[in-house]
Design a protein around this motif. Sequence first.
Motif, PDB file in Angstrom:
ATOM      1  N   UNK A 122       4.368   8.977  -2.958  1.00  0.00           N
ATOM      2  CA  UNK A 122       4.425   7.733  -3.732  1.00  0.00           C
ATOM      3  C   UNK A 122       3.970   7.988  -5.171  1.00  0.00           C
ATOM      4  N   UNK A 123       2.894   8.740  -5.346  1.00  0.00           N
ATOM      5  CA  UNK A 123       2.422   9.069  -6.687  1.00  0.00           C
ATOM      6  C   UNK A 123       3.498   9.799  -7.476  1.00  0.00           C
ATOM      7  N   UNK A 124       4.106  10.799  -6.852  1.00  0.00           N
ATOM      8  CA  UNK A 124       5.158  11.562  -7.525  1.00  0.00           C
ATOM      9  C   UNK A 124       6.347  10.706  -7.898  1.00  0.00           C
ATOM     10  N   UNK A 125       6.804   9.872  -6.958  1.00  0.00           N
ATOM     11  CA  UNK A 125       7.968   9.026  -7.218  1.00  0.00           C
ATOM     12  C   UNK A 125       7.674   7.985  -8.294  1.00  0.00           C
ATOM     13  N   UNK A 126       6.550   7.289  -8.174  1.00  0.00           N
ATOM     14  CA  UNK A 126       6.218   6.257  -9.163  1.00  0.00           C
ATOM     15  C   UNK A 126       5.990   6.855 -10.550  1.00  0.00           C
ATOM     16  N   UNK A 127       5.325   7.992 -10.611  1.00  0.00           N
ATOM     17  CA  UNK A 127       5.099   8.635 -11.909  1.00  0.00           C
ATOM     18  C   UNK A 127       6.413   9.114 -12.514  1.00  0.00           C
ATOM     19  N   UNK A 128       7.337   9.568 -11.680  1.00  0.00           N
ATOM     20  CA  UNK A 128       8.646  10.004 -12.176  1.00  0.00           C
ATOM     21  C   UNK A 128       9.439   8.811 -12.699  1.00  0.00           C
ATOM     22  N   UNK A 129       9.405   7.710 -11.966  1.00  0.00           N
ATOM     23  CA  UNK A 129      10.089   6.489 -12.418  1.00  0.00           C
ATOM     24  C   UNK A 129       9.482   6.005 -13.734  1.00  0.00           C
ATOM     25  N   UNK A 130       8.166   5.987 -13.807  1.00  0.00           N
ATOM     26  CA  UNK A 130       7.497   5.547 -15.028  1.00  0.00           C
ATOM     27  C   UNK A 130       7.794   6.486 -16.194  1.00  0.00           C
ATOM     28  N   UNK A 131       7.825   7.780 -15.911  1.00  0.00           N
ATOM     29  CA  UNK A 131       8.135   8.756 -16.955  1.00  0.00           C
ATOM     30  C   UNK A 131       9.555   8.557 -17.478  1.00  0.00           C
ATOM     31  N   UNK A 132      10.480   8.267 -16.578  1.00  0.00           N
ATOM     32  CA  UNK A 132      11.855   7.977 -17.003  1.00  0.00           C
ATOM     33  C   UNK A 132      11.890   6.702 -17.836  1.00  0.00           C
ATOM     34  N   UNK A 133      11.124   5.718 -17.429  1.00  0.00           N
ATOM     35  CA  UNK A 133      11.129   4.427 -18.120  1.00  0.00           C
ATOM     36  C   UNK A 133      10.623   4.529 -19.557  1.00  0.00           C
ATOM     37  N   UNK A 134       9.721   5.464 -19.824  1.00  0.00           N
ATOM     38  CA  UNK A 134       9.186   5.599 -21.176  1.00  0.00           C
ATOM     39  C   UNK A 134       9.881   6.688 -21.988  1.00  0.00           C
ATOM     40  N   UNK A 135      10.862   7.352 -21.391  1.00  0.00           N
ATOM     41  CA  UNK A 135      11.611   8.385 -22.115  1.00  0.00           C
ATOM     42  C   UNK A 135      12.665   7.721 -22.999  1.00  0.00           C
ATOM     43  N   UNK A 136      12.866   8.260 -24.185  1.00  0.00           N
ATOM     44  CA  UNK A 136      13.890   7.693 -25.071  1.00  0.00           C
ATOM     45  C   UNK A 136      15.286   7.777 -24.436  1.00  0.00           C
ATOM     46  N   UNK A 137      16.028   6.690 -24.524  1.00  0.00           N
ATOM     47  CA  UNK A 137      17.375   6.629 -23.954  1.00  0.00           C
ATOM     48  C   UNK A 137      18.262   7.675 -24.615  1.00  0.00           C
ATOM     49  N   UNK A 138      19.078   8.320 -23.797  1.00  0.00           N
ATOM     50  CA  UNK A 138      20.033   9.299 -24.301  1.00  0.00           C
ATOM     51  C   UNK A 138      19.481  10.700 -24.464  1.00  0.00           C
ATOM     52  N   UNK A 139      18.204  10.892 -24.158  1.00  0.00           N
ATOM     53  CA  UNK A 139      17.616  12.224 -24.316  1.00  0.00           C
ATOM     54  C   UNK A 139      17.767  13.049 -23.033  1.00  0.00           C
ATOM     55  N   UNK A 140      17.615  14.337 -23.193  1.00  0.00           N
ATOM     56  CA  UNK A 140      17.640  15.229 -22.035  1.00  0.00           C
ATOM     57  C   UNK A 140      16.503  14.881 -21.075  1.00  0.00           C
TER      58      UNK A 140
END
Length: 154
Positions: free
Chosen positions: A61-79
């Motif tokens: 759960x920690x890994x999945x939620x942190x990955x989702x959150x990391x994606x959410x704060x990543x600039x759109x269109x970036x690698x």
Amino acid sequence: MQFVDALPVLAVLGTGVVYGVDVFFALIGRRALAESSDAAIADVMGRLHQVADARMPIFGVTGLLATIASAAVSPIGTTTIWLNLIAIAGLLVQLSLYLIVAKPINTKMTEAAQRKEVLSDIRELQHRWDSVIVARAIAMTLAVGCLITATSLR
């Protein structure tokens, strides 16, 4: 360090625990269990599932939620966002295989071990569990690889 900067680290650490377990069983556990007695499989795997099913969800759960959150704060269109999204897909594939195939088997084995019983179909159950562990390990390898790459790009 801000919390946002810690998200990729949490994602890698949480996911890494599950990754290590799945890769271990894909490469080592399956072979060792294939050569074990029915009684050994029933007792050891039942007890392992009992403990793991209680403790492993926190890491997943920690890994999945942190990955989702990391994606959410990543600039759109970036690698970085694409790598996080691919990692999420890998995590969801692994989780689906776990919930659909492995978890019901884990429950049967755990209950039997608690009763000190060797199920008559223990080898078939283990074979079914083994049938998805390589796919789970591959999905986790994809996820961890993407997470590490995304972290290095930050």
